[in-house]
Motif scaffolding. Structure first.
Motif, PDB file in Angstrom:
ATOM      1  N   TRP A  12       0.833  -1.205   0.000  1.00 39.18           N
ATOM      2  CA  TRP A  12       0.000   0.000   0.000  1.00 39.18           C
ATOM      3  C   TRP A  12       0.871   1.259   0.000  1.00 39.18           C
ATOM      4  N   ARG A  13       0.406   2.290  -0.683  1.00 40.03           N
ATOM      5  CA  ARG A  13       1.036   3.612  -0.592  1.00 40.03           C
ATOM      6  C   ARG A  13      -0.028   4.687  -0.733  1.00 40.03           C
ATOM      7  N   LEU A  14       0.168   5.770  -0.039  1.00 41.08           N
ATOM      8  CA  LEU A  14      -0.744   6.909  -0.098  1.00 41.08           C
ATOM      9  C   LEU A  14      -0.383   7.761  -1.305  1.00 41.08           C
ATOM     10  N   ARG A  15      -1.357   8.030  -2.155  1.00 42.61           N
ATOM     11  CA  ARG A  15      -1.071   8.730  -3.412  1.00 42.61           C
ATOM     12  C   ARG A  15      -1.361  10.221  -3.366  1.00 42.61           C
ATOM     13  N   SER A  16      -2.007  10.706  -2.330  1.00 44.80           N
ATOM     14  CA  SER A  16      -2.307  12.139  -2.239  1.00 44.80           C
ATOM     15  C   SER A  16      -2.286  12.549  -0.774  1.00 44.80           C
ATOM     16  N   GLY A  17      -2.291  13.855  -0.544  1.00 45.98           N
ATOM     17  CA  GLY A  17      -2.242  14.348   0.823  1.00 45.98           C
ATOM     18  C   GLY A  17      -3.089  15.585   0.998  1.00 45.98           C
ATOM     19  N   VAL A  18      -3.075  16.092   2.214  1.00 44.86           N
ATOM     20  CA  VAL A  18      -3.829  17.300   2.549  1.00 44.86           C
ATOM     21  C   VAL A  18      -2.880  18.284   3.228  1.00 44.86           C
ATOM     22  N   PRO A  48       0.684  18.371   0.490  1.00 46.43           N
ATOM     23  CA  PRO A  48       0.149  17.591  -0.640  1.00 46.43           C
ATOM     24  C   PRO A  48       1.188  17.297  -1.718  1.00 46.43           C
ATOM     25  N   ALA A  49       1.988  18.296  -2.083  1.00 47.03           N
ATOM     26  CA  ALA A  49       3.008  18.074  -3.111  1.00 47.03           C
ATOM     27  C   ALA A  49       4.067  17.095  -2.610  1.00 47.03           C
ATOM     28  N   PHE A  50       4.445  17.213  -1.341  1.00 47.80           N
ATOM     29  CA  PHE A  50       5.388  16.257  -0.755  1.00 47.80           C
ATOM     30  C   PHE A  50       4.849  14.844  -0.850  1.00 47.80           C
ATOM     31  N   GLN A  51       3.566  14.647  -0.512  1.00 47.19           N
ATOM     32  CA  GLN A  51       2.980  13.310  -0.498  1.00 47.19           C
ATOM     33  C   GLN A  51       2.901  12.722  -1.901  1.00 47.19           C
ATOM     34  N   ARG A  52       2.538  13.552  -2.873  1.00 48.87           N
ATOM     35  CA  ARG A  52       2.471  13.064  -4.259  1.00 48.87           C
ATOM     36  C   ARG A  52       3.850  12.656  -4.758  1.00 48.87           C
ATOM     37  N   ARG A  53       4.855  13.458  -4.467  1.00 46.33           N
ATOM     38  CA  ARG A  53       6.212  13.145  -4.919  1.00 46.33           C
ATOM     39  C   ARG A  53       6.721  11.871  -4.248  1.00 46.33           C
TER      40      ARG A  53
END
Length: 372
Positions: free
Chosen positions: A258-264, A308-313
């Protein structure tokens, strides 16, 4: 309610790396760790060459963790073994040693740390602690490892229909165990699971298993499972002979793959809270350290809005290591595929080297100033 601009929840490798970086940048923060005394989390205890380099840039010296190197990988299926050199020397280390050294380095760097403070739940209003008090923070760095925080738990799709469990047993130090393992990390494959083994800083063997619940249920329990897989593998049976304690540590429902693909905004998820690589890759601690450094760098440049940008990267960069490890895991857990896998590794040992390289996460340059 107490307030802090940045609250780090968890004092393991991810949280400590974040704290070191924020302290170097002189950014106000608070790290809370639920244990009063550093424990020894269930973990494979493998640090790759790449992670060791990054830790060195955080002033965490590899020889403080374990002066002995690992330079060989061994793969076992039944009585068959394949062996190849690691791309570069690695180390085996207990989480007790790694966490102790890293949190001490964070404190030395100037990090603000409170032990014995257990975060029980999160809401946009704040983090509720074990004593009923709350801490408000514009940015949360969630570094709780495999343990979810109420209100910020990983989504339900992270769970498998036949989930994996983590088990660990200790093998006592001995000259024979040292001779058997030496400078190697071993991976023993069996039906619906696998076991990783290496020596740690005190000479003990750290044997960690990932096994599907169905196999554990069929065996009748952890002890019966160990007996069953020892009967399938003479090499593993030989190593288990050095187990003198009945203790078996366990963690349930590990969402490998599993990996998280987006953030808040305001929520930086680190380590296993961002992505869970199958443990046979030996990159869990590498991802924890790398994500902590990246999160601190993103926060230093953009504050809470950078999450959010950190999480996507991070999700993008985790895609290849997790996918490759997932493919290897899929083969490793099925006997017929595992036999083909080891035949390939015996014929072409460089496939072990390639797998080791492809399951590493890229580490960011340390671009925040060190504290004088």
């Amino acid at each position: 309610m107490r307030r802090t601009p940045a609250l780090i929840i968890g004092g393991g490798p991810a949280g400590a790396a974040t704290a070191i970086m924020l302290a170097r940048a002189r950014l106000p923060h608070l790290l809370i760790e639920r244990t009063a005394v550093t424990g020894d989390a269930l973990c494979g205890g493998f640090l790759s060459w790449r992670t060791l380099e990054t830790l060195g840039k955080l002033a965490v010296d590899a020889d403080r963790l374990n002066p002995e190197q690992l330079d060989t990988a061994r793969l076992f299926v039944g009585g068959v073994c394949a062996e190849a050199p690691l791309p570069r020397p690695a180390r085996g280390v207990s989480r007790h040693r790694l966490d102790s050294v890293m949190i001490a380095q964070a404190a030395k760097t100037g990090a603000c740390i409170e032990h014995g403070v257990d975060a029980r739940s999160w809401s946009p209003e704040g983090v509720r602690l074990h004593d009923g008090s709350e801490i408000g923070a514009a940015s949360i760095f969630l570094a709780t490892g495999k343990r979810d925080l109420r209100g910020a738990a990983r989504p339900a799709e992270a769970q498998e229909s036949d989930p994996s469990l983590g088990l660990r047993v200790r093998l006592d130090p001995s000259p024979t165990l040292d001779r058997l393992l030496g400078r190697s990390i071993e991976l023993h494959l069996f039906d619906r699971g696998y076991a990783g083994l290496n020596l740690q800083e005190d000479g003990s063997g750290n044997l960690c298993l990932a096994v599907h619940r169905s196999r554990l249920t069929e065996a009748g329990g952890p002890e019966a499972l160990l007996q069953a897989i020892a009967a399938e593998s003479p090499q593993l049976a030989e190593r288990l002979a050095w187990r003198t304690s009945d203790r078996i540590d366990a963690v349930a429902n590990v969402p490998y793959g599993w990996r998280l693909r987006s953030g808040v905004p305001g929520m930086f998820r680190l380590g296993d809270q961002a992505g869970v690589i199958p443990s046979l890759a030996g990159e869990g601690m590498g991802i924890a350290v790398a994500s902590g450094i990246r999160a601190a760098q993103a926060y230093a440049r953009g504050g809470a809005a950078a999450a959010p940008a950190f999480q996507r990267r991070l999700a993008r960069d985790l895609a290849r290591p997790i996918a490759v490890a997932g493919l290897i895991r899929a083969a490793a857990e099925h006997p017929s595929a595992a036999r083909r896998l080891i035949q390939l590794a015996r014929k072409f040992p460089m496939t072990i080297d390639l797998a080791a390289r492809l399951t590493r996460i890229d580490h960011s340059p340390i671009d925040l100033p060190a504290q004088p």
